[in-house]
Design an enzyme around this catalytic site. Structure first.
Site, PDB file in Angstrom:
ATOM      1  NE  ARG A 296      37.645  42.027  33.099  1.00 41.77           N
ATOM      2  CZ  ARG A 296      38.345  42.689  34.013  1.00 41.77           C
ATOM      3  NH1 ARG A 296      38.035  43.928  34.323  1.00 41.77           N
ATOM      4  NH2 ARG A 296      39.362  42.116  34.624  1.00 41.77           N
TER       5      ARG A 296
ATOM      6  NE  ARG B 236      42.398  39.277  39.438  1.00 47.38           N
ATOM      7  CZ  ARG B 236      41.755  39.997  38.537  1.00 47.38           C
ATOM      8  NH1 ARG B 236      41.037  39.419  37.589  1.00 47.38           N
ATOM      9  NH2 ARG B 236      41.827  41.316  38.577  1.00 47.38           N
TER      10      ARG B 236
ATOM     11  NE  ARG C  77      42.424  40.781  31.748  1.00 46.16           N
ATOM     12  CZ  ARG C  77      42.690  41.668  32.701  1.00 46.16           C
ATOM     13  NH1 ARG C  77      43.599  42.590  32.500  1.00 46.16           N
ATOM     14  NH2 ARG C  77      42.042  41.654  33.845  1.00 46.16           N
TER      15      ARG C  77
ATOM     16  NE  ARG D 186      47.286  45.903  44.333  1.00 46.86           N
ATOM     17  CZ  ARG D 186      46.288  45.634  43.521  1.00 46.86           C
ATOM     18  NH1 ARG D 186      45.239  44.987  43.981  1.00 46.86           N
ATOM     19  NH2 ARG D 186      46.317  46.014  42.262  1.00 46.86           N
TER      20      ARG D 186
ATOM     21  CE  LYS E  72      39.892  48.276  42.771  1.00 45.87           C
ATOM     22  NZ  LYS E  72      39.369  46.952  42.399  1.00 45.87           N
TER      23      LYS E  72
END
Length: 210
Positions: free
Chosen positions: A123, A167, A156, A88, A13
């Site tokens: 990532r 998530r 992370r 959200r 996004k």
């Protein structure tokens, strides 16, 4: 043009919003950035938000909505904006409607959970300057070392497998119902989120022109 970008964490996004933002000359409004800015500036809403953030709790809808409303009233949003990370939930979408803000289109970047897990687990973020990398799509020149400042690259907490699955679970429960909400109003446009950044951008821009 007033737009919303939907999609699971890691769907791209932010990247696509940035490209559309440059193409249309309108700002991207990120909920996270707005919250951090309000906290940094020590506004009344920022102080209230900080108390929740410091305790590791979600900031209540009423505070998030107020901060977003204040941001959308700024001069640079007069010609349009892209909302990334808001709404959200359906109650947040209803609050947006009650403000009298008419959204033109809602882009839903569709990516399978298995692809999301692969993307996020690859990532890496620089401990020093915060630069982002990916072990496959955007590797650093020297493995584990930032090209820009030479500091170490780390995974992370948000990008660890168990956190990614949590998530995604939260996204499916809380945010996915927005698809139906915006389908009813005829504003939702599904965009295939697999492929290169340029390929996805081409599909996104084409969807906005239709």
């Amino acid at each position: 043009m007033k737009l919303i970008f939907l999609g699971a964490p890691g769907a791209g996004k932010g990247t696509q919003a940035e490209i559309v933002c440059d193409h249309l000359g309108i700002p991207t409004i990120s909920t996270g950035n707005c919250l951090r800015e309000a906290v940094k500036n020590g506004t009344e809403l920022g102080i209230r938000a900080k108390s929740y953030m410091d305790d590791g709790h979600l900031v209540p809808d009423e505070i998030v909505i107020s901060i977003i409303r204040d941001r959308l009233q700024q001069e640079d949003c007069r010609k349009g904006f892209i909302l990334d990370g808001f709404p959200r939930t359906v109650p947040q979408a209803e609050a947006l409607d009650s403000m009298g803000i008419m959204i033109d289109k809602v882009i839903d970047l569709e990516v399978a959970d298995t692809e999301i897990e692969k993307r996020l687990s690859g990532r890496r973020v620089c401990e020093g300057c915060g630069a982002s990398y990916h072990i496959e799509n955007k590797p650093s020149q020297k493995p584990g070392v930032c090209d820009k400042c030479g500091a170490s690259l780390v995974v992370r907490k948000d990008d660890q497998p168990e956190t990614i699955r949590e998530r995604l679970s939260v996204y499916h429960k809380q945010t996915e119902p927005l698809k139906q909400y915006y389908t009813k109003s005829g504003k939702l446009i599904a965009v295939e989120g697999r492929g290169s950044v340029d390929e996805i951008a081409a599909r996104t821009l084409k969807a906005l022109e239709e």
